[in-house]
Design a protein around this motif. Sequence first.
Motif, short mmCIF file in Angstrom:
data_model
loop_
_atom_site.label_atom_id
_atom_site.label_comp_id
_atom_site.label_asym_id
_atom_site.label_seq_id
_atom_site.Cartn_x
_atom_site.Cartn_y
_atom_site.Cartn_z
N LEU A 45 -25.17 10.06 -13.31
CA LEU A 45 -24.45 11.17 -13.92
C LEU A 45 -24.07 10.84 -15.36
N VAL A 46 -23.66 9.61 -15.60
CA VAL A 46 -23.31 9.18 -16.95
C VAL A 46 -24.53 9.29 -17.87
N GLU A 47 -25.67 8.86 -17.37
CA GLU A 47 -26.90 8.93 -18.17
C GLU A 47 -27.23 10.37 -18.54
N ALA A 48 -27.05 11.28 -17.57
CA ALA A 48 -27.33 12.69 -17.86
C ALA A 48 -26.33 13.26 -18.85
N ALA A 49 -25.03 12.92 -18.68
CA ALA A 49 -24.00 13.46 -19.58
C ALA A 49 -24.14 12.90 -20.98
N ALA A 50 -24.52 11.63 -21.09
CA ALA A 50 -24.63 11.01 -22.42
C ALA A 50 -25.72 11.66 -23.25
N ALA A 51 -26.69 12.33 -22.60
CA ALA A 51 -27.78 12.96 -23.34
C ALA A 51 -27.38 14.33 -23.89
N LEU A 52 -26.23 14.86 -23.47
CA LEU A 52 -25.80 16.18 -23.91
C LEU A 52 -25.07 16.10 -25.25
#
Length: 651
Positions: A45-52
């Motif tokens: 989830l962190v990886e996905a959020a960091a891309a936003l």
Amino acid sequence: MTSTAAAGTAIETGEGWRQTWTRLAGGLLDDGTVFDGAYAALPYLVEAAAALPPGRTVDFWVDLGCIVTAEDRRPVPADLAAGFDAGLRLAEQAAVRSLLAADVPPEACFSLALSCVALAGHHIGTALWSLQPQEGYLQLLCPGCGSDTEILDFFVDPVRPPLDAPRPADPVRVRQGQHPWGEVAAALREEALGEGWEPFLQVARGVAAAGTPPETPGSAVLCLVAGIVAARSTPQPAGRELARELMLLTGYFRCWDCERPWTIADGLAENPDGAHPQNHPGAESTAADDSASTVTSTAAGPTAELATRLRQDGTALLTGDGTSWGRVSVFSDPAPLSTGGVNSLTVVARPGRPTLVAGAGDQGAVRLWNPVDGLLVQDPLTGHADRIRSMTALPLPEGRILLATGGETGTITLWDPDTGRPVREPVGDRLGEVIGMCAATVPDGRTLLVTATSRGAVRLWDPATGEAVGRLNPYGSPIRSIAAVPVSAGHTLLAAADTGGRIHVWDPAVEDSWERGAAVPLSKRALSDADHRATAVAAVPTPDRTLLATGDDRGVVLLWDLTTGDPVGDGLPSSTGTAGLPVMAATMLDDGRSVLVTGSELRRSLRVWEPDTGTVRHIALEVALTSLAAAGSDLIVGHDRGVLGLPLAVR
């Protein structure tokens, strides 16, 4: 979630991501409990959020900070530790990036800044769960004794600092490896909070430049959090105002119980490493609240507490610095008391003769003591087959004084305290346990015994005949506490608190229980504004009149004029140390000062309040409180093992 974020509208508004995350978050964290699956899922989830875009993920980073600081969380499983730690490092970088780029209001910026601190591994991040500046008050946990301390009206906007900036760790230990806090330090360089605040921003920049290492003192990290709110929140004037309020968290407080001073930062985190009592001179100054001394300069009101704090030390009563205040009288008792202790007390003041203190517990026997030396004046009075729940002194027109007692099965007994023998046992009608008694004088010259039961029966008794001569409480509300309040010579009104928190006022001189007579209801508006649900009442003598005191289970006490129904002065604010089912007693000291003492059942602390001056003193006891009474300038304390006498004025 990655697919949701990839949608065009999600990039523009963030709503798709936010809605998906909200649905998922309930499976990771629930009311402080972190579920096991969180440690496996969060790195992805962190990886996905960091891309936003950084402005779209503020809520996610705040929630993540709550997860890593939740009280009920298990250790990370060994096989997930490496991935989870890498996820936290990425989360810290992305959250700080959001902190610098997001356009958020001050309260959200404050939560995001604390979350970034939590992701950096600093313990002050746990304040995410406890700090709510918008509520105005502050609740702290003493690192030494574990007692709660509540400071009311803590958060104000000071024009100038009321305290010195905290000292960072010496020497400052710079965090090893790469960290994202350098940009935060640069962002703070151009910000100013007004005259005198620059030293606090210097501390904030130093903490950020060092990378917010875990060993940094909590007060210094709070400078950083407040500085970020001033620099990055929108609108900026509101951010600066909140930042100045938050800077007050870098001060000190004194625990009401153990009396030791601590940094506020140490009181915000449970069992913080390195917490120790402070010797800072500011820790000795006084706060504007009812339970703690701090260096904050919140406006002192009539209820501001003075520095005097008393504690029982065996048979001595000592001030905070160890100076003797007076002697504690331990009332003697030849028979061991049951576990309930002395749960009912009253004072029998006999004109021209020594005053007596009457007390009773679970055993159904009444004891009479001399309050001067604490010795029994005669053998215990026996006659109740049940537990005594209440008692009162009953002065009669001819000068005699009787003692009335009420039992848990509805029995009522009148005693002659001089002979120790029962005088009469009126019929109690078995209407429930007699939880309250008092004496009421009516204009025709009679003194009536008033009894109240937990089932709502309020009766007037003629002590000369032992017969019921009146009924009150026509609605039948179950009563919890009752008191007699003289309003003029020869005329007494009755006030009672029921189990629903309502306050009733009755005139015993009227024959019809539905007629008000001289009774005036208390102001509904004042009760509503104070959100006051009373559980105890007491009469408070003053030089010119007698007031009604009402107390609730938060420790709040209000005073009322029964001739108008209006509140009198500022009340006594709530207090964690004395909150709970209240017990109260009031008296007038030899010098004419009115004093109200309040505490709560089975707690070990008292507050002694002088309404005219607002003075509040705390007394820390070595016993668990069960009941209170006042004999002149002495306080009589019923507790779980017996009875004590304490001086209310220094001797």
